[in-house]
Design a protein around this motif. Structure first.
Motif, PDB file in Angstrom:
ATOM      1  N   PRO A  95      13.820  -8.041  14.752  1.00  0.00           N
ATOM      2  CA  PRO A  95      13.612  -7.451  13.419  1.00  0.00           C
ATOM      3  C   PRO A  95      14.640  -6.369  13.094  1.00  0.00           C
ATOM      4  N   ASP A  96      15.590  -6.690  12.216  1.00  0.00           N
ATOM      5  CA  ASP A  96      16.631  -5.732  11.845  1.00  0.00           C
ATOM      6  C   ASP A  96      16.060  -4.506  11.144  1.00  0.00           C
ATOM      7  N   LEU A  97      14.994  -4.704  10.354  1.00  0.00           N
ATOM      8  CA  LEU A  97      14.410  -3.580   9.626  1.00  0.00           C
ATOM      9  C   LEU A  97      13.914  -2.490  10.566  1.00  0.00           C
ATOM     10  N   LEU A  98      13.477  -2.874  11.768  1.00  0.00           N
ATOM     11  CA  LEU A  98      12.979  -1.892  12.730  1.00  0.00           C
ATOM     12  C   LEU A  98      14.089  -0.927  13.124  1.00  0.00           C
ATOM     13  N   ASN A  99      15.273  -1.451  13.382  1.00  0.00           N
ATOM     14  CA  ASN A  99      16.393  -0.595  13.751  1.00  0.00           C
ATOM     15  C   ASN A  99      16.911   0.218  12.579  1.00  0.00           C
ATOM     16  N   ARG A 100      16.839  -0.367  11.394  1.00  0.00           N
ATOM     17  CA  ARG A 100      17.405   0.319  10.222  1.00  0.00           C
ATOM     18  C   ARG A 100      16.465   1.358   9.626  1.00  0.00           C
ATOM     19  N   TYR A 101      15.179   0.981   9.466  1.00  0.00           N
ATOM     20  CA  TYR A 101      14.270   1.838   8.701  1.00  0.00           C
ATOM     21  C   TYR A 101      13.032   2.307   9.466  1.00  0.00           C
ATOM     22  N   GLY A 102      12.775   1.742  10.647  1.00  0.00           N
ATOM     23  CA  GLY A 102      11.645   2.219  11.433  1.00  0.00           C
ATOM     24  C   GLY A 102      10.441   1.304  11.409  1.00  0.00           C
ATOM     25  N   LEU A 103       9.425   1.724  12.183  1.00  0.00           N
ATOM     26  CA  LEU A 103       8.250   0.897  12.423  1.00  0.00           C
ATOM     27  C   LEU A 103       7.464   0.576  11.157  1.00  0.00           C
ATOM     28  N   GLU A 104       7.240   1.572  10.309  1.00  0.00           N
ATOM     29  CA  GLU A 104       6.398   1.364   9.131  1.00  0.00           C
ATOM     30  C   GLU A 104       6.983   0.300   8.206  1.00  0.00           C
ATOM     31  N   GLU A 105       8.259   0.416   7.919  1.00  0.00           N
ATOM     32  CA  GLU A 105       8.915  -0.549   7.031  1.00  0.00           C
ATOM     33  C   GLU A 105       8.917  -1.944   7.663  1.00  0.00           C
ATOM     34  N   ALA A 106       9.184  -2.011   8.980  1.00  0.00           N
ATOM     35  CA  ALA A 106       9.248  -3.303   9.660  1.00  0.00           C
ATOM     36  C   ALA A 106       7.900  -4.002   9.675  1.00  0.00           C
ATOM     37  N   LEU A 107       6.824  -3.251   9.926  1.00  0.00           N
ATOM     38  CA  LEU A 107       5.488  -3.860   9.959  1.00  0.00           C
ATOM     39  C   LEU A 107       5.018  -4.270   8.572  1.00  0.00           C
ATOM     40  N   GLN A 108       5.344  -3.486   7.556  1.00  0.00           N
ATOM     41  CA  GLN A 108       4.987  -3.871   6.192  1.00  0.00           C
ATOM     42  C   GLN A 108       5.682  -5.175   5.817  1.00  0.00           C
ATOM     43  N   ASP A 109       6.946  -5.286   6.176  1.00  0.00           N
ATOM     44  CA  ASP A 109       7.697  -6.518   5.896  1.00  0.00           C
ATOM     45  C   ASP A 109       7.117  -7.691   6.688  1.00  0.00           C
ATOM     46  N   TYR A 110       6.770  -7.454   7.951  1.00  0.00           N
ATOM     47  CA  TYR A 110       6.188  -8.495   8.799  1.00  0.00           C
ATOM     48  C   TYR A 110       4.875  -9.004   8.198  1.00  0.00           C
ATOM     49  N   GLN A 124      -1.879  -0.416   7.582  1.00  0.00           N
ATOM     50  CA  GLN A 124      -2.208   0.950   7.159  1.00  0.00           C
ATOM     51  C   GLN A 124      -1.648   1.949   8.170  1.00  0.00           C
ATOM     52  N   PHE A 125      -0.912   2.953   7.678  1.00  0.00           N
ATOM     53  CA  PHE A 125      -0.416   4.050   8.504  1.00  0.00           C
ATOM     54  C   PHE A 125      -1.110   5.333   8.042  1.00  0.00           C
ATOM     55  N   LEU A 126      -1.736   6.041   8.968  1.00  0.00           N
ATOM     56  CA  LEU A 126      -2.444   7.268   8.651  1.00  0.00           C
ATOM     57  C   LEU A 126      -1.842   8.437   9.438  1.00  0.00           C
ATOM     58  N   HIS A 127      -1.386   9.462   8.720  1.00  0.00           N
ATOM     59  CA  HIS A 127      -0.825  10.689   9.308  1.00  0.00           C
ATOM     60  C   HIS A 127       0.399  10.394  10.179  1.00  0.00           C
ATOM     61  N   TYR A 128       1.085   9.316   9.894  1.00  0.00           N
ATOM     62  CA  TYR A 128       2.216   8.921  10.730  1.00  0.00           C
ATOM     63  C   TYR A 128       3.460   9.711  10.348  1.00  0.00           C
ATOM     64  N   SER A 129       4.069  10.379  11.332  1.00  0.00           N
ATOM     65  CA  SER A 129       5.212  11.251  11.065  1.00  0.00           C
ATOM     66  C   SER A 129       6.541  10.654  11.524  1.00  0.00           C
ATOM     67  N   ASN A 130       6.521   9.420  11.980  1.00  0.00           N
ATOM     68  CA  ASN A 130       7.735   8.710  12.373  1.00  0.00           C
ATOM     69  C   ASN A 130       8.476   9.414  13.507  1.00  0.00           C
ATOM     70  N   GLN A 131       7.720   9.877  14.511  1.00  0.00           N
ATOM     71  CA  GLN A 131       8.314  10.585  15.642  1.00  0.00           C
ATOM     72  C   GLN A 131       8.465   9.707  16.883  1.00  0.00           C
ATOM     73  N   LEU A 132       8.033   8.458  16.822  1.00  0.00           N
ATOM     74  CA  LEU A 132       8.183   7.562  17.961  1.00  0.00           C
ATOM     75  C   LEU A 132       9.655   7.243  18.196  1.00  0.00           C
ATOM     76  N   THR A 133      10.042   7.123  19.470  1.00  0.00           N
ATOM     77  CA  THR A 133      11.412   6.737  19.783  1.00  0.00           C
ATOM     78  C   THR A 133      11.632   5.273  19.404  1.00  0.00           C
ATOM     79  N   LYS A 134      12.881   4.846  19.371  1.00  0.00           N
ATOM     80  CA  LYS A 134      13.206   3.451  19.049  1.00  0.00           C
ATOM     81  C   LYS A 134      12.551   2.496  20.046  1.00  0.00           C
TER      82      LYS A 134
END
Length: 228
Positions: A95-110, A124-134
């Motif tokens: 999934p290229d979107l995962l590398n480019r935009y992160g988990l939230e965008e990639a899962l929404q697209d999936y 659904q993402f709740l209180h997600y701050s996008n701090q997970l590593t790649k």
């Protein structure tokens, strides 16, 4: 002597954990490299061949009579479907979107790509701050992908809900479906490859997961892993 023995046992346990993590890292890296290779081969090799074939057929269509032209138009439509399916498979592999935009965008697209008239997938993402590593994002993506694929393959659900919640010290992932359900003990006894892949990735995240399922009601999988 007792204290030295306890220190030795602690050191031994730590060494075992480090060894286990090293093995898991090598295994997961190998899997992702193979996925990447397959995705490139499909996209560049087979994708290019299908596109070239479509161009050739399109040129021939203009030179044939009407009865034959209709058949060739159908073949062109089938080629379009094949190309689209190939792109979907290649995208799921890497999934290229995962590398480019992160988990939230990639899962929404999936979710959008996997949804259809018979199946609705909601993320659904709740209180997600996008701090997970790649690496963590990729592990989470693969776990959810495996769970969704298993549900579609075995449970015939009408709806799948994916929820990622970030708490103060940990993350919770829940994947629920309204499908056929199953006997949990029987599935655990089968030692399936899918379940093993999920367990390996959750071990790498230092997390745990639980499964609840009831026949003709559905299945819920909850995964909890700590923040680093």
């Amino acid at each position: 002597m007792r204290q030295n023995k306890e220190l030795y046992n602690f050191s031994l346990d730590k060494e075992r954990q480090n060894s286990k993590i090293s093995i898991l890292t090598a295994m997961l890296d190998g899997q992702e490299q193979e996925r990447g290779r397959l995705a490139r081969d499909l996209h560049d090799g087979l994708g290019g061949l299908l596109s070239t074939t479509k161009i050739s057929l399109s040129q021939l269509t203009n030179k044939v009579d009407s009865p034959m032209k209709n058949d060739m138009q159908k073949s062109l439509l089938q080629l379009d479907t094949a190309v689209e399916e190939l792109r979907r498979v290649a995208h799921n592999l890497m999934p290229d979107l995962l590398n480019r935009y992160g988990l939230e965008e990639a899962l929404q697209d999936y979710a959008v790509r996997m949804s259809n008239v018979q199946l609705d997938i909601d993320v659904q993402f709740l209180h997600y701050s996008n701090q997970l590593t790649k690496d963590e994002q990729l592990l989470v993506y693969r776990v959810i992908q495996e769970l969704v694929n298993n549900a579609i393959k075995h449970a015939d659900p009408k709806q799948i809900i994916i929820q990622i919640v970030e708490e103060a010290d940990y993350y919770t992932i829940t994947v629920e479906d309204d499908g056929k359900g199953f006997d949990i003990d029987q599935v655990k006894g089968n030692h399936s490859a899918g379940l093993h892949n999920i367990q390996s990735r959750i071990d790498f995240l230092k997390g745990k997961f639980t499964i609840q399922s009831e026949k003709d009601v559905g299945t819920s999988v909850e995964i909890i892993f700590p923040k680093k």
